[in-house]
Design a protein around this motif. Structure first.
Motif, PDB file in Angstrom:
ATOM      1  N   ALA A  25     -23.072  -5.786 -29.172  1.00 46.85           N
ATOM      2  CA  ALA A  25     -23.200  -5.185 -27.839  1.00 46.85           C
ATOM      3  C   ALA A  25     -21.855  -5.161 -27.121  1.00 46.85           C
ATOM      4  CB  ALA A  25     -24.265  -5.927 -27.020  1.00 46.85           C
ATOM      5  N   GLY A  26     -20.772  -4.920 -27.867  1.00 46.63           N
ATOM      6  CA  GLY A  26     -19.444  -4.816 -27.286  1.00 46.63           C
ATOM      7  C   GLY A  26     -18.718  -6.129 -27.087  1.00 46.63           C
ATOM      8  N   ALA A  27     -19.414  -7.254 -27.269  1.00 46.75           N
ATOM      9  CA  ALA A  27     -18.789  -8.567 -27.082  1.00 46.75           C
ATOM     10  C   ALA A  27     -18.377  -9.157 -28.430  1.00 46.75           C
ATOM     11  CB  ALA A  27     -19.760  -9.515 -26.381  1.00 46.75           C
ATOM     12  N   LYS A  28     -17.261  -9.887 -28.438  1.00 49.22           N
ATOM     13  CA  LYS A  28     -16.792 -10.532 -29.665  1.00 49.22           C
ATOM     14  C   LYS A  28     -17.712 -11.680 -30.058  1.00 49.22           C
ATOM     15  CE  LYS A  28     -11.894  -9.503 -29.226  1.00 49.22           C
ATOM     16  NZ  LYS A  28     -10.536 -10.069 -29.144  1.00 49.22           N
ATOM     17  N   GLY A  74      -3.410   0.487 -34.369  1.00 45.43           N
ATOM     18  CA  GLY A  74      -3.939   1.836 -34.375  1.00 45.43           C
ATOM     19  C   GLY A  74      -3.749   2.611 -35.659  1.00 45.43           C
ATOM     20  N   ILE A  75      -2.928   2.123 -36.569  1.00 43.48           N
ATOM     21  CA  ILE A  75      -2.649   2.875 -37.789  1.00 43.48           C
ATOM     22  C   ILE A  75      -3.472   2.299 -38.928  1.00 43.48           C
ATOM     23  CG2 ILE A  75      -0.858   3.405 -39.495  1.00 43.48           C
ATOM     24  CD1 ILE A  75       1.091   3.519 -37.177  1.00 43.48           C
ATOM     25  N   GLY A  76      -4.164   3.159 -39.657  1.00 49.12           N
ATOM     26  CA  GLY A  76      -4.915   2.714 -40.815  1.00 49.12           C
ATOM     27  C   GLY A  76      -6.220   2.015 -40.505  1.00 49.12           C
ATOM     28  N   GLU A  77      -6.740   2.167 -39.312  1.00 51.50           N
ATOM     29  CA  GLU A  77      -8.018   1.535 -38.986  1.00 51.50           C
ATOM     30  C   GLU A  77      -9.144   2.209 -39.741  1.00 51.50           C
ATOM     31  OE1 GLU A  77      -8.813   1.430 -34.833  1.00 51.50           O
ATOM     32  OE2 GLU A  77      -7.176   0.071 -34.419  1.00 51.50           O
ATOM     33  N   VAL A  78     -10.119   1.422 -40.131  1.00 48.87           N
ATOM     34  CA  VAL A  78     -11.301   1.954 -40.799  1.00 48.87           C
ATOM     35  C   VAL A  78     -12.511   1.738 -39.903  1.00 48.87           C
ATOM     36  CG1 VAL A  78     -10.388   1.601 -43.119  1.00 48.87           C
ATOM     37  CG2 VAL A  78     -11.713  -0.201 -42.033  1.00 48.87           C
ATOM     38  N   SER A  79     -13.536   2.519 -40.123  1.00 52.26           N
ATOM     39  CA  SER A  79     -14.763   2.377 -39.343  1.00 52.26           C
ATOM     40  C   SER A  79     -15.397   1.023 -39.621  1.00 52.26           C
ATOM     41  CB  SER A  79     -15.750   3.476 -39.716  1.00 52.26           C
ATOM     42  OG  SER A  79     -15.206   4.737 -39.424  1.00 52.26           O
ATOM     43  N   PRO A  80     -16.065   0.437 -38.626  1.00 52.09           N
ATOM     44  CA  PRO A  80     -16.702  -0.864 -38.848  1.00 52.09           C
ATOM     45  C   PRO A  80     -17.893  -0.743 -39.795  1.00 52.09           C
ATOM     46  CG  PRO A  80     -17.333   0.013 -36.719  1.00 52.09           C
ATOM     47  CD  PRO A  80     -16.286   0.935 -37.267  1.00 52.09           C
ATOM     48  N   ILE A  81     -18.229  -1.859 -40.413  1.00 48.38           N
ATOM     49  CA  ILE A  81     -19.446  -1.951 -41.216  1.00 48.38           C
ATOM     50  C   ILE A  81     -20.539  -2.405 -40.269  1.00 48.38           C
ATOM     51  CG2 ILE A  81     -20.585  -3.123 -43.129  1.00 48.38           C
ATOM     52  CD1 ILE A  81     -17.747  -3.502 -44.340  1.00 48.38           C
ATOM     53  N   ARG A 139     -12.472 -15.333 -47.563  1.00 44.94           N
ATOM     54  CA  ARG A 139     -13.833 -15.460 -47.030  1.00 44.94           C
ATOM     55  C   ARG A 139     -13.786 -15.945 -45.589  1.00 44.94           C
ATOM     56  NH1 ARG A 139     -14.092 -17.012 -52.220  1.00 44.94           N
ATOM     57  NH2 ARG A 139     -15.600 -15.947 -53.524  1.00 44.94           N
ATOM     58  N   ALA A 140     -14.805 -15.530 -44.834  1.00 45.67           N
ATOM     59  CA  ALA A 140     -14.939 -15.979 -43.458  1.00 45.67           C
ATOM     60  C   ALA A 140     -16.425 -16.191 -43.159  1.00 45.67           C
ATOM     61  CB  ALA A 140     -14.354 -14.956 -42.489  1.00 45.67           C
ATOM     62  N   LEU A 141     -16.700 -17.093 -42.241  1.00 46.39           N
ATOM     63  CA  LEU A 141     -18.065 -17.420 -41.837  1.00 46.39           C
ATOM     64  C   LEU A 141     -18.323 -16.872 -40.433  1.00 46.39           C
ATOM     65  CD1 LEU A 141     -20.747 -19.021 -42.235  1.00 46.39           C
ATOM     66  CD2 LEU A 141     -19.553 -20.971 -41.170  1.00 46.39           C
ATOM     67  N   VAL A 142     -19.496 -16.250 -40.274  1.00 47.03           N
ATOM     68  CA  VAL A 142     -19.925 -15.763 -38.964  1.00 47.03           C
ATOM     69  C   VAL A 142     -21.275 -16.420 -38.669  1.00 47.03           C
ATOM     70  CG1 VAL A 142     -20.338 -13.737 -37.526  1.00 47.03           C
ATOM     71  CG2 VAL A 142     -18.818 -13.552 -39.506  1.00 47.03           C
ATOM     72  N   PRO A 143     -21.281 -17.536 -37.927  1.00 52.80           N
ATOM     73  CA  PRO A 143     -22.532 -18.253 -37.661  1.00 52.80           C
ATOM     74  C   PRO A 143     -23.273 -17.689 -36.447  1.00 52.80           C
ATOM     75  CG  PRO A 143     -20.696 -19.494 -36.776  1.00 52.80           C
ATOM     76  CD  PRO A 143     -20.112 -18.260 -37.439  1.00 52.80           C
ATOM     77  N   GLY A 144     -24.551 -18.046 -36.325  1.00 50.69           N
ATOM     78  CA  GLY A 144     -25.317 -17.772 -35.116  1.00 50.69           C
ATOM     79  C   GLY A 144     -25.655 -16.324 -34.843  1.00 50.69           C
ATOM     80  N   LEU A 145     -25.967 -15.546 -35.881  1.00 53.73           N
ATOM     81  CA  LEU A 145     -26.370 -14.148 -35.681  1.00 53.73           C
ATOM     82  C   LEU A 145     -27.865 -14.102 -35.360  1.00 53.73           C
ATOM     83  CD1 LEU A 145     -24.453 -12.552 -38.679  1.00 53.73           C
ATOM     84  CD2 LEU A 145     -23.712 -12.733 -36.299  1.00 53.73           C
ATOM     85  N   ALA A 146     -28.211 -13.370 -34.316  1.00 55.89           N
ATOM     86  CA  ALA A 146     -29.592 -13.320 -33.847  1.00 55.89           C
ATOM     87  C   ALA A 146     -30.401 -12.261 -34.605  1.00 55.89           C
ATOM     88  CB  ALA A 146     -29.622 -13.015 -32.349  1.00 55.89           C
ATOM     89  N   PRO A 147     -31.709 -12.521 -34.799  1.00 56.18           N
ATOM     90  CA  PRO A 147     -32.559 -11.532 -35.455  1.00 56.18           C
ATOM     91  C   PRO A 147     -32.750 -10.290 -34.577  1.00 56.18           C
ATOM     92  CG  PRO A 147     -33.883 -13.341 -34.611  1.00 56.18           C
ATOM     93  CD  PRO A 147     -32.446 -13.709 -34.394  1.00 56.18           C
ATOM     94  N   ASN A 148     -33.120  -9.191 -35.209  1.00 53.78           N
ATOM     95  CA  ASN A 148     -33.403  -7.930 -34.518  1.00 53.78           C
ATOM     96  C   ASN A 148     -32.206  -7.402 -33.724  1.00 53.78           C
ATOM     97  OD1 ASN A 148     -36.136  -7.753 -35.374  1.00 53.78           O
ATOM     98  ND2 ASN A 148     -36.651  -9.294 -33.839  1.00 53.78           N
ATOM     99  N   GLU A 149     -31.008  -7.710 -34.168  1.00 57.99           N
ATOM    100  CA  GLU A 149     -29.797  -7.256 -33.495  1.00 57.99           C
ATOM    101  C   GLU A 149     -28.902  -6.533 -34.489  1.00 57.99           C
ATOM    102  OE1 GLU A 149     -29.339  -7.369 -30.290  1.00 57.99           O
ATOM    103  OE2 GLU A 149     -30.987  -8.719 -29.776  1.00 57.99           O
ATOM    104  N   THR A 150     -27.978  -5.734 -33.954  1.00 53.95           N
ATOM    105  CA  THR A 150     -27.028  -4.996 -34.780  1.00 53.95           C
ATOM    106  C   THR A 150     -25.622  -5.498 -34.484  1.00 53.95           C
ATOM    107  OG1 THR A 150     -28.452  -3.049 -34.826  1.00 53.95           O
ATOM    108  CG2 THR A 150     -26.119  -2.698 -35.309  1.00 53.95           C
ATOM    109  N   TYR A 151     -24.857  -5.717 -35.548  1.00 53.47           N
ATOM    110  CA  TYR A 151     -23.495  -6.238 -35.452  1.00 53.47           C
ATOM    111  C   TYR A 151     -22.532  -5.277 -36.130  1.00 53.47           C
ATOM    112  CZ  TYR A 151     -25.734 -10.565 -34.063  1.00 53.47           C
ATOM    113  OH  TYR A 151     -26.476 -11.492 -33.389  1.00 53.47           O
ATOM    114  N   LYS A 152     -21.309  -5.204 -35.605  1.00 52.44           N
ATOM    115  CA  LYS A 152     -20.262  -4.386 -36.207  1.00 52.44           C
ATOM    116  C   LYS A 152     -19.173  -5.313 -36.736  1.00 52.44           C
ATOM    117  CE  LYS A 152     -20.970  -0.283 -33.376  1.00 52.44           C
ATOM    118  NZ  LYS A 152     -20.351   0.658 -32.435  1.00 52.44           N
ATOM    119  N   PHE A 153     -18.858  -5.169 -38.028  1.00 54.02           N
ATOM    120  CA  PHE A 153     -17.847  -5.972 -38.696  1.00 54.02           C
ATOM    121  C   PHE A 153     -16.590  -5.123 -38.859  1.00 54.02           C
ATOM    122  CE2 PHE A 153     -21.730  -8.081 -39.518  1.00 54.02           C
ATOM    123  CZ  PHE A 153     -21.463  -9.390 -39.896  1.00 54.02           C
TER     124      PHE A 153
END
Length: 121
Positions: A52-55, A8-15, A77-91
């Motif tokens: 959509a709230g899911a990891k 809870g300390i020092g959290e930043v807003s997601p990208i 560096r990290a890899l995030v595979p399998g991102l769907a088109p027309n969707e919004t993600y929070k990093f």
């Protein structure tokens, strides 16, 4: 004295990243920064992605940093595979310490640069 952090300390807003039409995509997230630590650690970087709230799977989602009693630099560096088109993600990006021994742990970052490169899979 403060000796641990539960997130809870020092959290930043997601990208927030919105993907265009097209095929599935993968993202490579690069975090570069200067840091300085106090204590023996361990010290970590974390990356979490939600849709959509899911990891979403991240490889790896957590990396260890070496203790740095004087200023040091790191690039991870990290890899995030399998991102769907027309969707919004929070990093969600973080640098932290897990509970330490006597005297506690602390980490401070400066000159943080985060790059998210998205390409079709």
């Amino acid at each position: 004295m403060y000796s641990g952090d539960a997130g809870g300390i020092g959290e930043v807003s997601p990208i927030v990243v919105s993907l265009p039409d097209g095929g599935d995509r993968s993202a490579v997230v690069t975090m570069s920064f200067e840091y300085r630590t106090h204590g023996d650690g361990p010290f970590i970087t974390t990356l979490g992605v939600k849709h959509a709230g899911a990891k979403v799977a991240v490889q790896p989602s957590r990396l260890t940093l070496a203790p740095a009693p004087t200023t040091d630099t790191a690039t991870v560096r990290a890899l995030v595979p399998g991102l769907a088109p027309n969707e919004t993600y929070k990093f969600f990006i973080g640098v932290n310490s897990v509970f330490g021994g006597p005297g506690g742990n602390a980490i401070r970052t400066h000159k943080v640069v985060v790059t998210i490169d998205v390409s079709e899979s």
